[in-house]
Motif scaffolding. Sequence first.
Motif, PDB file in Angstrom:
ATOM      1  N   ASP A  69       0.819  -1.214   0.000  1.00 45.90           N
ATOM      2  CA  ASP A  69       0.000   0.000   0.000  1.00 45.90           C
ATOM      3  C   ASP A  69       0.852   1.263   0.000  1.00 45.90           C
ATOM      4  O   ASP A  69       0.598   2.187  -0.755  1.00 45.90           O
ATOM      5  N   HIS A  78      -3.775   8.545  -6.215  1.00 48.37           N
ATOM      6  CA  HIS A  78      -5.106   7.949  -6.148  1.00 48.37           C
ATOM      7  C   HIS A  78      -5.186   7.005  -4.945  1.00 48.37           C
ATOM      8  O   HIS A  78      -4.177   6.524  -4.440  1.00 48.37           O
ATOM      9  N   ILE A  79      -6.381   6.697  -4.539  1.00 52.97           N
ATOM     10  CA  ILE A  79      -6.612   5.799  -3.414  1.00 52.97           C
ATOM     11  C   ILE A  79      -6.396   4.358  -3.859  1.00 52.97           C
ATOM     12  O   ILE A  79      -6.857   3.948  -4.923  1.00 52.97           O
ATOM     13  N   THR A  81      -7.304   0.612  -3.616  1.00 50.76           N
ATOM     14  CA  THR A  81      -8.392  -0.257  -3.185  1.00 50.76           C
ATOM     15  C   THR A  81      -7.965  -1.695  -3.452  1.00 50.76           C
ATOM     16  O   THR A  81      -6.950  -1.934  -4.112  1.00 50.76           O
ATOM     17  N   ARG A  82      -8.742  -2.631  -2.942  1.00 46.09           N
ATOM     18  CA  ARG A  82      -8.420  -4.045  -3.162  1.00 46.09           C
ATOM     19  C   ARG A  82      -9.651  -4.785  -3.655  1.00 46.09           C
ATOM     20  O   ARG A  82     -10.756  -4.557  -3.181  1.00 46.09           O
ATOM     21  N   ARG A  83      -9.405  -5.669  -4.627  1.00 44.65           N
ATOM     22  CA  ARG A  83     -10.480  -6.534  -5.107  1.00 44.65           C
ATOM     23  C   ARG A  83     -10.795  -7.562  -4.025  1.00 44.65           C
ATOM     24  O   ARG A  83     -10.085  -7.675  -3.028  1.00 44.65           O
ATOM     25  N   THR A  84     -11.838  -8.347  -4.234  1.00 45.95           N
ATOM     26  CA  THR A  84     -12.215  -9.359  -3.246  1.00 45.95           C
ATOM     27  C   THR A  84     -11.136 -10.425  -3.065  1.00 45.95           C
ATOM     28  O   THR A  84     -11.024 -11.026  -2.006  1.00 45.95           O
ATOM     29  N   PRO A  88      -4.381  -5.441  -5.230  1.00 42.84           N
ATOM     30  CA  PRO A  88      -4.543  -3.984  -5.137  1.00 42.84           C
ATOM     31  C   PRO A  88      -4.839  -3.372  -6.498  1.00 42.84           C
ATOM     32  O   PRO A  88      -4.375  -3.862  -7.527  1.00 42.84           O
ATOM     33  N   GLU A  89      -5.621  -2.295  -6.478  1.00 39.83           N
ATOM     34  CA  GLU A  89      -5.948  -1.561  -7.698  1.00 39.83           C
ATOM     35  C   GLU A  89      -5.875  -0.076  -7.415  1.00 39.83           C
ATOM     36  O   GLU A  89      -6.111   0.369  -6.295  1.00 39.83           O
ATOM     37  N   THR A  91      -7.284   3.476  -9.337  1.00 43.85           N
ATOM     38  CA  THR A  91      -8.158   3.978 -10.393  1.00 43.85           C
ATOM     39  C   THR A  91      -7.335   4.505 -11.562  1.00 43.85           C
ATOM     40  O   THR A  91      -6.405   5.284 -11.372  1.00 43.85           O
TER      41      THR A  91
END
Length: 114
Positions: A69, A78-79, A81-84, A88-89, A91
């Motif tokens: 992170d 950008h923030i 985020t994490r997929r299920t 990590p992703e 935007t």
Amino acid sequence: MRNSGEGNILEIWQGLELQIIKHKNADDPWISNLLPPYLERNLKKVVPNANLTVIIDEDATVERRVRSDRTLQKLSHHIVTRRTDGKPEITSEKVCVSHTGALTLVVRGEAAVI
């Protein structure tokens, strides 16, 4: 290019020519700060149009998710985020994260990074 810890560009080198001072023994361990520019340079030889950024975070005192992170935050404002499944992703950016031991490798590219 050299970035600050906060992700700000401190220096950009154009037309930099490197010279071998001493050959490295392949069995010696890598200095983690030297690995990203080496990987970027050699990837450009194989895929000349690739626009990749490589960052390594080496820190045995924190969990790998913390390392990934904070390293992703160095690459982007950008923030994260994490997929299920935990990947990590960011935007509108293509990133890939890999871990081994105390090392985390993050690669960002313009196209999908596998």
